[in-house]
Scaffold this active site. Sequence first.
Site, PDB file in Angstrom:
ATOM      1  N   ASP A  96       0.810  -1.118  -0.153  1.00 39.63           N
ATOM      2  CA  ASP A  96      -0.019   0.234  -0.040  1.00 39.63           C
ATOM      3  C   ASP A  96       1.048   1.384   0.022  1.00 39.63           C
ATOM      4  O   ASP A  96       1.546   1.697   0.995  1.00 39.63           O
ATOM      5  CB  ASP A  96      -0.831  -0.107   1.191  1.00 39.63           C
ATOM      6  CG  ASP A  96      -2.277   0.898   1.235  1.00 39.63           C
ATOM      7  OD1 ASP A  96      -1.959   1.895   0.527  1.00 39.63           O
ATOM      8  OD2 ASP A  96      -3.067   0.458   1.934  1.00 39.63           O
ATOM      9  N   GLU A 248      -7.067   4.124  -5.232  1.00 41.26           N
ATOM     10  CA  GLU A 248      -7.928   4.572  -4.272  1.00 41.26           C
ATOM     11  C   GLU A 248      -8.628   6.069  -4.870  1.00 41.26           C
ATOM     12  O   GLU A 248      -7.573   6.920  -4.721  1.00 41.26           O
ATOM     13  CB  GLU A 248      -7.574   4.574  -2.627  1.00 41.26           C
ATOM     14  CG  GLU A 248      -8.766   4.961  -2.009  1.00 41.26           C
ATOM     15  CD  GLU A 248      -8.572   5.495  -0.647  1.00 41.26           C
ATOM     16  OE1 GLU A 248      -9.318   5.113   0.353  1.00 41.26           O
ATOM     17  OE2 GLU A 248      -7.586   5.775  -0.525  1.00 41.26           O
ATOM     18  N   HIS A 322     -10.696  -1.079   5.655  1.00 45.87           N
ATOM     19  CA  HIS A 322     -10.275  -0.401   6.953  1.00 45.87           C
ATOM     20  C   HIS A 322     -10.859   1.020   7.433  1.00 45.87           C
ATOM     21  O   HIS A 322     -10.694   1.228   8.243  1.00 45.87           O
ATOM     22  CB  HIS A 322      -8.924  -0.556   6.866  1.00 45.87           C
ATOM     23  CG  HIS A 322      -8.203   0.366   6.045  1.00 45.87           C
ATOM     24  ND1 HIS A 322      -8.284   0.209   4.461  1.00 45.87           N
ATOM     25  CD2 HIS A 322      -7.694   1.604   6.356  1.00 45.87           C
ATOM     26  CE1 HIS A 322      -7.709   1.275   4.017  1.00 45.87           C
ATOM     27  NE2 HIS A 322      -7.234   1.962   5.038  1.00 45.87           N
ATOM     28  N   ASP A 323     -11.513   1.366   6.135  1.00 43.84           N
ATOM     29  CA  ASP A 323     -12.282   2.998   6.395  1.00 43.84           C
ATOM     30  C   ASP A 323     -13.729   2.941   6.590  1.00 43.84           C
ATOM     31  O   ASP A 323     -14.320   3.575   6.774  1.00 43.84           O
ATOM     32  CB  ASP A 323     -11.817   3.648   5.247  1.00 43.84           C
ATOM     33  CG  ASP A 323     -10.381   3.942   5.322  1.00 43.84           C
ATOM     34  OD1 ASP A 323      -9.613   4.121   6.328  1.00 43.84           O
ATOM     35  OD2 ASP A 323      -9.880   4.324   4.129  1.00 43.84           O
TER      36      ASP A 323
HETATM   37  O1  TEU Z   1      -8.617   6.803   2.729  1.00 41.43           O
HETATM   38  C1  TEU Z   1      -8.643   8.095   2.058  1.00 41.43           C
HETATM   39  C2  TEU Z   1     -10.313   8.631   2.355  1.00 41.43           C
HETATM   40  O2  TEU Z   1     -10.487   9.763   2.090  1.00 41.43           O
HETATM   41  C3  TEU Z   1     -11.224   7.826   3.136  1.00 41.43           C
HETATM   42  O3  TEU Z   1     -11.524   6.457   3.003  1.00 41.43           O
HETATM   43  C4  TEU Z   1     -11.229   8.456   4.520  1.00 41.43           C
HETATM   44  O4  TEU Z   1     -10.897   7.619   5.376  1.00 41.43           O
HETATM   45  C5  TEU Z   1     -12.852   8.399   4.998  1.00 41.43           C
HETATM   46  O5  TEU Z   1     -13.704   8.868   3.954  1.00 41.43           O
HETATM   47  C6  TEU Z   1     -13.329   9.546   5.738  1.00 41.43           C
HETATM   48  O6  TEU Z   1     -14.395   9.448   6.172  1.00 41.43           O
HETATM   49  C7  TEU Z   1      -7.048   6.425   2.565  1.00 41.43           C
HETATM   50  C8  TEU Z   1      -6.916   5.508   3.800  1.00 41.43           C
HETATM   51  O7  TEU Z   1      -7.406   4.349   3.100  1.00 41.43           O
HETATM   52  C9  TEU Z   1      -7.380   5.866   5.218  1.00 41.43           C
HETATM   53  O8  TEU Z   1      -6.876   4.712   5.816  1.00 41.43           O
HETATM   54  C10 TEU Z   1      -6.186   6.962   5.378  1.00 41.43           C
HETATM   55  O9  TEU Z   1      -6.506   7.398   6.580  1.00 41.43           O
HETATM   56  C11 TEU Z   1      -6.324   8.107   4.412  1.00 41.43           C
HETATM   57  O10 TEU Z   1      -6.278   7.587   3.061  1.00 41.43           O
HETATM   58  C12 TEU Z   1      -4.895   9.049   4.530  1.00 41.43           C
HETATM   59  O11 TEU Z   1      -3.903   8.375   4.054  1.00 41.43           O
END
Ligand code: TEU
Length: 556
Positions: A96, A248, A322-323
């Site tokens: 990642d 992403e 994970h989000d």
């Molecule tokens: O996430 C990006 C992101 O904008 C979202 O998934 C966010 O966590 C969510 O919409 C908030 O409500 C990526 C990663 O997957 C995440 O874990 C990180 O915190 C983020 O980027 C920053 O690197």
Amino acid sequence: MNNFDDKVIYQIYVKSFMDSNGDGLGDIPGITGRLDYLENLGVDYLWLTPVFVSPMNDNGYDVADYYKVDPSFGTLEDLTHLIREAEKRGMGIMLDMVFNHTSTAHEWFRKALAGDPKYKDYYIFRKGRNGEPPTNWISKFGGSAWEYVPHLDEYYLHLFDRTQADLNWDNQNVRQELYDIVNYWLDKGVSGFRFDVVNLISKPEVFINDDEGDGRRFYTDGPRVHEYLKELHRETFGRTDNAITVGEMSSTSLESCVRYSNPREKELSMVFNFHHLKVDYEKGDKWSLKEFDFQELKDILNHWQEGMELHDGKMALFFNNHDQPRVVSRFGDDGRYRKESAKMLATSIHMLSGTPYIYQGEEFGMTNAYFDSIGEYRDVESINYYNILKEENLQEEEILRILQAKSRDNGRTPVLWTSEEGHGFTTAKPWIPFSKITGISAEEDLENQDSIIRYYRKLIRLRKENPVIQKGSYRIIQKNHPSLFSYLRSLGEEKVLVINNFYHEEVFFDPEETEVRNLLSQRYQILLSNYENFTLQDGKILLKPYESVVIAIEPH
Ligand code: TEU
């Protein structure tokens, strides 16, 4: 470029997957120890969330050294051992890469703060305006997107936490540094990469206030993003012909995603987007409570399936990561119909066109965390919003209810391998509490004939054995049905009909009212269902609570 429509990817949130050394934190040797389980599931790639040196303010999405494995996760040797052991079992490792920003603990940022002009230009520093930040943009984690540095009398941009400073991709040295990192890991034998929020890397030339929103329209799918991704491709993974890459994409558009993932564009193998996971946001606000809008969910999935097919874009298919809160708690029923709804949701996603992703624990129906005090939360975003909602004078109880539904920690509780103390995850106290819902574990699931894991294995096998599931065209059926999400996949003479009941009420599917009119008078075969019996009544299919059925209609 390779096609990945016959592949299935498994996402590992390393910190919560398996603790091998009894410190309460998941680690790389822990993953190696579980490879047989993953091989049995039948997945092709393992995507590991960031394992690089990090202060862990955002659990590794704040990287301080892209060349080194964080000691809490293990060593470089542990990682290369994992790569080799996975390869022996036919699985590739995807890393990642968090390239939109670095941790403020990164050496580049430290040099920037010390005033070194070379490294200051690695980031986005700007003067304030009349004692205010350069723009009114809001960080994705709440608050201003700019942080003031008194001794420089300048602000730096951080679209995420203040400890995650955005990189300046317009600086060619920055891009070269990042390409070197990708090449370093390719040489170590990884099979591909996930690129974190990679559609945010290209910022506008001038920074102006956003009087309509939080600023995202100025940097999302930004002006030079395609140029940069083509360069990344050319300079790194494009040199091997079988690397898998997924980007992403935050708040993106179909049009942009076609360009990111159409093989002719030579950018990425496929993309994640999140529009279908905002159907329980009240007017776009994540931090509110709302039943999910089923029609909207279908409309969005349908829009993307049709549009990507038409323009040869490639989709990553997923409900969990994970989000995100756990889908069985979100669009399913994590009580009485947990098993049925977990399987139904899996079917609805896995039979679509694209590449399915399974997030750890999903394969045996892990649920939300149901934490009942703020002290149990670990996520920086959740804690920031707890404070923001407090300032907005919401009652503690209400805030906790919102977090129970929305917090990213819902997906981050440790994997429940067994029902014993420590759940086979750790012998210590886990870094984050286990989910409060008991009676769920991989081991218990496997004891049952109707296990969710076995159902996932079948879904994966179906994709591998049926070209129509890999490559078939997609067409929705009964677009506006209030409780069914049904679609037809077709490849030449081959047809597969997928019907999913998203609710606990029984409902009829009447082929006579649809495009598959003579279905039941043709030869057909049930490829998969989450119930033992398939029920026909008066020429109609009866869908039981959360029932899914996958039916192959045989060529004449
Ligand atoms: O996430 C990006 C992101 O904008 C979202 O998934 C966010 O966590 C969510 O919409 C908030 O409500 C990526 C990663 O997957 C995440 O874990 C990180 O915190 C983020 O980027 C920053 O690197």
